[in-house]
Design an enzyme around this catalytic site. Structure first.
Site, PDB file in Angstrom:
ATOM      1  N   ASN A   9      37.582   9.525  48.681  1.00  0.00           N
ATOM      2  CA  ASN A   9      36.394   9.945  49.420  1.00  0.00           C
ATOM      3  C   ASN A   9      35.347  10.337  48.382  1.00  0.00           C
ATOM      4  OD1 ASN A   9      34.466  11.208  50.963  1.00  0.00           O
ATOM      5  ND2 ASN A   9      35.759  12.930  51.583  1.00  0.00           N
ATOM      6  N   TRP A  10      34.388   9.439  48.165  1.00  0.00           N
ATOM      7  CA  TRP A  10      33.411   9.685  47.092  1.00  0.00           C
ATOM      8  C   TRP A  10      32.348  10.703  47.521  1.00  0.00           C
ATOM      9  CZ3 TRP A  10      32.244   4.054  44.849  1.00  0.00           C
ATOM     10  CH2 TRP A  10      33.439   3.528  44.362  1.00  0.00           C
ATOM     11  N   LYS A  11      32.323  11.077  48.785  1.00  0.00           N
ATOM     12  CA  LYS A  11      31.325  12.034  49.300  1.00  0.00           C
ATOM     13  C   LYS A  11      29.920  11.574  48.888  1.00  0.00           C
ATOM     14  CE  LYS A  11      34.890  15.513  49.253  1.00  0.00           C
ATOM     15  NZ  LYS A  11      35.255  16.914  49.188  1.00  0.00           N
ATOM     16  N   HIS A  95      35.924  15.137  58.768  1.00  0.00           N
ATOM     17  CA  HIS A  95      36.101  15.795  57.462  1.00  0.00           C
ATOM     18  C   HIS A  95      35.585  17.240  57.548  1.00  0.00           C
ATOM     19  CE1 HIS A  95      35.535  16.856  53.273  1.00  0.00           C
ATOM     20  NE2 HIS A  95      36.506  15.983  53.031  1.00  0.00           N
ATOM     21  N   GLU A  97      33.785  18.940  55.687  1.00  0.00           N
ATOM     22  CA  GLU A  97      32.355  19.136  55.390  1.00  0.00           C
ATOM     23  C   GLU A  97      31.492  18.739  56.587  1.00  0.00           C
ATOM     24  OE1 GLU A  97      32.647  16.984  51.731  1.00  0.00           O
ATOM     25  OE2 GLU A  97      33.925  18.625  51.031  1.00  0.00           O
ATOM     26  N   GLU A 167      43.911  18.354  55.456  1.00  0.00           N
ATOM     27  CA  GLU A 167      43.124  18.874  54.342  1.00  0.00           C
ATOM     28  C   GLU A 167      42.812  20.352  54.569  1.00  0.00           C
ATOM     29  OE1 GLU A 167      41.012  15.368  52.186  1.00  0.00           O
ATOM     30  OE2 GLU A 167      39.672  16.223  53.668  1.00  0.00           O
ATOM     31  N   GLY A 173      38.081  20.760  46.871  1.00  0.00           N
ATOM     32  CA  GLY A 173      37.099  20.942  45.810  1.00  0.00           C
ATOM     33  C   GLY A 173      37.217  22.272  45.088  1.00  0.00           C
ATOM     34  N   SER A 213      42.179  18.937  46.343  1.00  0.00           N
ATOM     35  CA  SER A 213      42.448  19.075  44.904  1.00  0.00           C
ATOM     36  C   SER A 213      43.663  18.274  44.430  1.00  0.00           C
ATOM     37  CB  SER A 213      42.581  20.551  44.520  1.00  0.00           C
ATOM     38  OG  SER A 213      41.371  21.239  44.813  1.00  0.00           O
ATOM     39  N   GLY A 234      39.078  13.598  46.756  1.00  0.00           N
ATOM     40  CA  GLY A 234      37.638  13.729  46.542  1.00  0.00           C
ATOM     41  C   GLY A 234      37.308  13.622  45.061  1.00  0.00           C
ATOM     42  N   GLY A 235      37.178  14.767  44.409  1.00  0.00           N
ATOM     43  CA  GLY A 235      36.737  14.828  43.011  1.00  0.00           C
ATOM     44  C   GLY A 235      37.452  13.852  42.085  1.00  0.00           C
TER      45      GLY A 235
HETATM   46  P1  PGA Z   1      38.965  17.182  46.652  1.00  0.00           P
HETATM   47  O1  PGA Z   1      38.399  16.688  48.084  1.00  0.00           O
HETATM   48  O2  PGA Z   1      40.012  16.189  46.230  1.00  0.00           O
HETATM   49  O3  PGA Z   1      37.760  17.168  45.740  1.00  0.00           O
HETATM   50  O4  PGA Z   1      39.530  18.539  46.852  1.00  0.00           O
HETATM   51  C1  PGA Z   1      39.241  16.143  49.057  1.00  0.00           C
HETATM   52  C2  PGA Z   1      38.456  15.757  50.288  1.00  0.00           C
HETATM   53  O5  PGA Z   1      37.513  16.482  50.638  1.00  0.00           O
HETATM   54  O6  PGA Z   1      38.731  14.735  50.927  1.00  0.00           O
END
Ligand code: PGA
Length: 256
Positions: A9-11, A95, A97, A167, A173, A213, A234-235
């Site tokens: 997930n590149w956000k 998600h 966010e 999640e 994050g 994470s 994500g990251g």
């Molecule tokens: P993260 O994000 O790996 O940066 O914690 C995961 C996500 O939000 O899908």
């Protein structure tokens, strides 16, 4: 046997050239490998480029959101048909966010889930509790509400096109990962929920990913839990090396 999934997930990250470079590097690494599924979810403007760069590899492409209406006066929104038109196989919905920054409710998420599945677009439905909810021992309650709300009206047949991502919001994050026990316990709860609200077959075949994470050095431990069928990253999905390390971990587990 459930096929492990490594989804990135590149956000709201990358630019056109870095998105293309990342997709090319991962396509070169994964090539044609059907032992696991790799899904890249770039920002909307880069979907077409990423799709082109991964062609010839087994990598699939997903979007990070969609709208439930098919077309019309919905400024700023993107339909399921548009995503399919540019080659998406998946869309991430619910998600944290979207829930906590954009204020999406289970009802709004459900409309999108139903619209995507009606057109045959795969859904990665995210669920997860806030830190205060975990501290108040409400994790399962929250997961149940989000599953019930998100999957309202979804049949067992449509469920074949769904992946669940657990999640925990406090792990996204933050660098704080759920322990393997915490992840396994939530995944086990989700699979049992699927058994009692659908059936054993649907529950057994559902992929439930862990997200929060995930890094190359914790991916193998997390994905080797009985009910953890991959990772939503994500990251660490923004660099070919680190996402490559997570893909390696999934391939290693898949190939035994
Ligand atoms: P993260 O994000 O790996 O940066 O914690 C995961 C996500 O939000 O899908």
């Amino acid at each position: 046997m459930r096929k492990l999934v490594a989804a990135g997930n590149w956000k709201m990250n990358t630019m056109l050239s870095s998105a293309g470079d990342l997709a090319s590097a991962l396509a070169g690494k994964v090539k044609q490998d059907d032992s696991i599924e790799v899904i890249l979810c770039p920002p909307f403007p880069y979907l077409t480029t990423v799709k082109e760069k991964v062609s010839g590899s087994s990598i699939q492409v997903g979007a990070q959101n969609c709208y439930h209406e098919a077309e019309g006066a919905f400024t700023g929104e993107t339909s399921v048909g548009m995503l399919q038109d540019v080659g998406c196989d998946w869309v991430i919905l619910g998600h944290s966010e979207r829930r906590h920054v954009m204020g999406e409710t289970d009802g709004a998420i459900n409309k999108k889930v139903v619209a995507a599945l009606a057109k045959g677009l795969g859904v990665i439905l995210c669920v997860g509790e806030l830190l205060e909810e975990r501290k108040a021992d409400k994790t399962n309650e929250v997961l149940e509400t989000q599953m019930k709300g998100g999957l309202s009206g979804v049949s067992a047949d449509d469920l074949k096109n769904v992946i669940i991502a657990y999640e925990p919001v406090w792990a996204i994050g933050t660098g704080v990962t759920a322990s393997t026990e915490e992840a396994e316990s939530a995944h086990d709860f989700l699979r049992k929920w699927l058994t009692s609200n659908y059936n054993a077959e649907s529950a057994d075949s559902m992929r439930i990913l862990y997200g929060g994470s995930v890094k190359p050095d914790n991916a193998e431990d997390l994905m080797s839990q009985r009910n953890v069928d991959g990772a939503l990253v994500g990251g660490a999905s923004l660099k070919a090396d680190s996402f490559g390390g997570i893909i390696d971990a999934a391939q290693k587990l898949a190939k035994g």
